[in-house]
Design an enzyme around this catalytic site. Structure first.
Site, PDB file in Angstrom:
ATOM      1  CE  LYS A  80      -0.868   9.014  -4.159  1.00  0.00           C
ATOM      2  NZ  LYS A  80      -0.842  10.499  -4.086  1.00  0.00           N
ATOM      3  NE  ARG A 132       5.594   8.833  -5.726  1.00  0.00           N
ATOM      4  CZ  ARG A 132       4.811   8.929  -4.648  1.00  0.00           C
ATOM      5  NH1 ARG A 132       4.322   7.876  -4.080  1.00  0.00           N
ATOM      6  NH2 ARG A 132       4.525  10.110  -4.161  1.00  0.00           N
ATOM      7  NE  ARG A 184      -0.505  15.516   3.834  1.00  0.00           N
ATOM      8  CZ  ARG A 184      -0.086  14.733   2.846  1.00  0.00           C
ATOM      9  NH1 ARG A 184      -0.804  13.682   2.491  1.00  0.00           N
ATOM     10  NH2 ARG A 184       1.017  15.015   2.202  1.00  0.00           N
ATOM     11  NE  ARG A 189       3.803  13.588   3.990  1.00  0.00           N
ATOM     12  CZ  ARG A 189       3.325  12.844   2.995  1.00  0.00           C
ATOM     13  NH1 ARG A 189       2.264  12.075   3.200  1.00  0.00           N
ATOM     14  NH2 ARG A 189       3.878  12.865   1.810  1.00  0.00           N
ATOM     15  NE  ARG A 222       5.043  15.483  -1.834  1.00  0.00           N
ATOM     16  CZ  ARG A 222       4.108  15.647  -0.895  1.00  0.00           C
ATOM     17  NH1 ARG A 222       4.146  16.684  -0.086  1.00  0.00           N
ATOM     18  NH2 ARG A 222       3.143  14.780  -0.785  1.00  0.00           N
TER      19      ARG A 222
HETATM   20  P1  AP5 Z   1      -4.196  12.427   1.334  1.00  0.00           P
HETATM   21  O1  AP5 Z   1      -5.236  11.358   1.334  1.00  0.00           O
HETATM   22  O2  AP5 Z   1      -3.188  12.421   2.429  1.00  0.00           O
HETATM   23  O3  AP5 Z   1      -3.504  12.524  -0.115  1.00  0.00           O
HETATM   24  P2  AP5 Z   1      -2.427  11.596  -0.805  1.00  0.00           P
HETATM   25  O4  AP5 Z   1      -2.770  11.509  -2.230  1.00  0.00           O
HETATM   26  O5  AP5 Z   1      -2.278  10.302  -0.050  1.00  0.00           O
HETATM   27  O6  AP5 Z   1      -1.145  12.520  -0.611  1.00  0.00           O
HETATM   28  P3  AP5 Z   1       0.369  12.206  -0.294  1.00  0.00           P
HETATM   29  O7  AP5 Z   1       1.003  13.558  -0.096  1.00  0.00           O
HETATM   30  O8  AP5 Z   1       0.520  11.233   0.844  1.00  0.00           O
HETATM   31  O9  AP5 Z   1       0.839  11.560  -1.603  1.00  0.00           O
HETATM   32  P4  AP5 Z   1       2.249  11.475  -2.163  1.00  0.00           P
HETATM   33  O10 AP5 Z   1       2.043  10.487  -3.234  1.00  0.00           O
HETATM   34  O11 AP5 Z   1       2.898  12.731  -2.550  1.00  0.00           O
HETATM   35  O12 AP5 Z   1       3.131  11.041  -0.900  1.00  0.00           O
HETATM   36  P5  AP5 Z   1       3.639   9.630  -0.380  1.00  0.00           P
HETATM   37  O13 AP5 Z   1       3.434   9.603   1.066  1.00  0.00           O
HETATM   38  O14 AP5 Z   1       3.134   8.513  -1.228  1.00  0.00           O
HETATM   39  O15 AP5 Z   1      -4.970  13.832   1.333  1.00  0.00           O
HETATM   40  C1  AP5 Z   1      -4.252  15.054   1.416  1.00  0.00           C
HETATM   41  C2  AP5 Z   1      -5.013  16.027   2.347  1.00  0.00           C
HETATM   42  O16 AP5 Z   1      -6.269  16.346   1.745  1.00  0.00           O
HETATM   43  C3  AP5 Z   1      -5.342  15.450   3.727  1.00  0.00           C
HETATM   44  O17 AP5 Z   1      -5.265  16.474   4.679  1.00  0.00           O
HETATM   45  C4  AP5 Z   1      -6.796  14.959   3.594  1.00  0.00           C
HETATM   46  O18 AP5 Z   1      -7.490  14.988   4.813  1.00  0.00           O
HETATM   47  C5  AP5 Z   1      -7.359  15.970   2.583  1.00  0.00           C
HETATM   48  N1  AP5 Z   1      -8.373  15.395   1.691  1.00  0.00           N
HETATM   49  C6  AP5 Z   1      -8.396  14.132   1.161  1.00  0.00           C
HETATM   50  N2  AP5 Z   1      -9.490  13.989   0.372  1.00  0.00           N
HETATM   51  C7  AP5 Z   1     -10.129  15.195   0.388  1.00  0.00           C
HETATM   52  C8  AP5 Z   1     -11.331  15.663  -0.237  1.00  0.00           C
HETATM   53  N3  AP5 Z   1     -12.053  14.871  -1.035  1.00  0.00           N
HETATM   54  N4  AP5 Z   1     -11.684  16.943  -0.007  1.00  0.00           N
HETATM   55  C9  AP5 Z   1     -10.956  17.762   0.796  1.00  0.00           C
HETATM   56  N5  AP5 Z   1      -9.822  17.351   1.439  1.00  0.00           N
HETATM   57  C10 AP5 Z   1      -9.417  16.089   1.239  1.00  0.00           C
HETATM   58  O19 AP5 Z   1       5.212   9.750  -0.723  1.00  0.00           O
HETATM   59  C11 AP5 Z   1       6.046  10.630  -0.014  1.00  0.00           C
HETATM   60  C12 AP5 Z   1       7.469  10.544  -0.574  1.00  0.00           C
HETATM   61  O20 AP5 Z   1       7.973   9.205  -0.411  1.00  0.00           O
HETATM   62  C13 AP5 Z   1       7.608  10.822  -2.082  1.00  0.00           C
HETATM   63  O21 AP5 Z   1       7.722  12.204  -2.358  1.00  0.00           O
HETATM   64  C14 AP5 Z   1       8.899  10.066  -2.409  1.00  0.00           C
HETATM   65  O22 AP5 Z   1      10.028  10.775  -1.969  1.00  0.00           O
HETATM   66  C15 AP5 Z   1       8.754   8.806  -1.538  1.00  0.00           C
HETATM   67  N6  AP5 Z   1       8.043   7.728  -2.233  1.00  0.00           N
HETATM   68  C16 AP5 Z   1       6.845   7.172  -1.899  1.00  0.00           C
HETATM   69  N7  AP5 Z   1       6.504   6.199  -2.741  1.00  0.00           N
HETATM   70  C17 AP5 Z   1       7.512   6.123  -3.657  1.00  0.00           C
HETATM   71  C18 AP5 Z   1       7.710   5.329  -4.811  1.00  0.00           C
HETATM   72  N8  AP5 Z   1       6.810   4.405  -5.206  1.00  0.00           N
HETATM   73  N9  AP5 Z   1       8.836   5.544  -5.544  1.00  0.00           N
HETATM   74  C19 AP5 Z   1       9.770   6.448  -5.166  1.00  0.00           C
HETATM   75  N10 AP5 Z   1       9.625   7.251  -4.085  1.00  0.00           N
HETATM   76  C20 AP5 Z   1       8.495   7.083  -3.336  1.00  0.00           C
END
Ligand code: AP5
Length: 221
Positions: free
Chosen positions: A19, A94, A133, A166, A177
Site C-alpha cells: 500500500k 481498518r 523491508r 521496523r 498484524r
Molecule cells: P509496503 O509498501 O511498505 O507495504 P504496506 O502495505 O504499506 O505495509 P505496512 O506494513 O506499512 O502496512 P500496515 O498496514 O501493516 O502498516 P501501517 O504502517 O499502516 O511494502 C512492504 C515491503 O515490500 C517493502 O519492503 C517494499 O519495498 C516491498 N514491496 C512492495 N511492493 C512490492 C512488490 N510488488 N514486489 C516485491 N516487494 C514489494 O500501520 C502500522 C501500525 O499502525 C498498525 O499495526 C496499527 O497498530 C497502527 N495503525 C495504522 N493505521 C491504523 C488505523 N487506521 N487504525 C488503527 N491502527 C492503525
C-alpha cells in the site's frame, strides 16, 4: 485519464501488500496527497506526543490504535486545504467504525470515494516482503533488500539517513498484524463491495506491474 484530476481513493490490503509503495507513486502520478495513518502515528511516536505515547505500545504489539483517536487524526487531515485536491488513504479505514466515520466525513463535504483498491498478495509473500523491508526513520523511505535495495547498503537514497527494520516487522508481531487484518479489516471488503466501490487488484509481480494494474483501473473509470 487526466493525471491531475482530483481523485479520492482508499488503498486496502494486508500488512506488507504494498500500500505504501503504490500509494507514494500514485500520489505523485495523480497529484494528490497520500494520508498514511501508519506514517502519521510513527511521526507522533517520534515526537513523543500524547497520541504517540498512547499508540506506541499498541503498534509494537501489532494491535490497532482505538478508532476515536484515528478518526480525530483523519478528520484533521480532511479539514486541511490539501485534502480538497483529492487524496489517497493508506491504512485507513481498518475497522467498520472507521469506515462509517469516513463516510460521515465525506458526506459532510459532499465528497465521494472513486474506489477502494484492494491489493491482494498471498500471505507467504507478505511475510517475505516484511522480513526484507528496511525503512528510513528520517524521511519514511521504504526499501526491500531484494526487490528495492537502496543504492548504498543501509543508507537512504533520498536523505542519507540510516535504514532500520521496523519494530513491528518482527515475525511474532507480523503474525499478530495478519490476524488483526483478517479479523478487523478484511470484512471491509464486503462493506465496500455492496457500495460498488471495491476493486481487487493482483499485488504480485514487480511494483511497476502492480502500478500498471492500478492505473488501468483508474483509466477505465
Ligand atoms: P509496503 O509498501 O511498505 O507495504 P504496506 O502495505 O504499506 O505495509 P505496512 O506494513 O506499512 O502496512 P500496515 O498496514 O501493516 O502498516 P501501517 O504502517 O499502516 O511494502 C512492504 C515491503 O515490500 C517493502 O519492503 C517494499 O519495498 C516491498 N514491496 C512492495 N511492493 C512490492 C512488490 N510488488 N514486489 C516485491 N516487494 C514489494 O500501520 C502500522 C501500525 O499502525 C498498525 O499495526 C496499527 O497498530 C497502527 N495503525 C495504522 N493505521 C491504523 C488505523 N487506521 N487504525 C488503527 N491502527 C492503525
Amino acid at each position: 485519464m487526466d493525471d491531475q484530476r482530483a481523485v479520492r481513493l482508499v488503498l486496502l490490503g494486508a500488512p506488507g501488500s504494498g500500500k505504501g509503495t503504490q500509494g507514494e507513486t500514485l500520489s505523485s502520478r495523480l497529484g494528490v496527497p497520500r494520508f498514511s495513518t501508519g506514517d502519521i502515528l510513527r511521526e507522533e511516536v517520534r515526537l513523543d506526543s500524547e497520541l504517540g505515547r498512547k499508540a506506541q505500545a499498541l503498534m509494537g504489539q501489532g494491535r490497532l490504535v482505538p478508532d476515536d483517536l484515528i478518526l480525530a487524526m483523519v478528520a484533521e487531515r480532511m479539514e486541511g486545504s490539501e485534502a480538497a485536491l483529492g487524496f489517497i488513504l493508506d491504512g485507513f479505514p481498518r475497522t467498520q467504525a472507521q469506515a462509517e466515520g469516513l463516510e460521515r466525513m465525506l458526506a459532510e463535504r459532499n465528497w465521494g470515494l472513486d474506489g477502494v483498491l484492494e491489493i491482494r498478495v498471498p500471505e507467504e509473500a507478505v511475510v517475505r516482503r516484511l522480513a526484507g523491508r528496511w525503512v528510513c526513520p528520517d524521511c519514511d523511505g521504504v526499501y526491500h533488500e531484494d526487490s528495492r535495495p537502496s543504492r548504498r547498503a543501509g543508507v537512504c537514497d533520498r536523505c542519507g539517513g540510516r535504514l532500520v527494520q521496523r519494530g513491528d516487522d518482527r515475525p511474532e508481531v507480523v503474525r499478530n498484524r495478519l490476524r488483526v487484518y483478517q479479523e478487523e479489516t478484511a470484512p471491509l471488503r464486503e462493506y465496500y463491495r455492496v457500495r460498488g466501490l471495491l476493486r481487487p487488484v493482483d499485488g504480485q509481480g514487480s511494483p511497476e506491474e502492480v502500478l500498471e494494474r492500478l492505473m488501468a483501473f483508474l483509466d477505465s473509470r
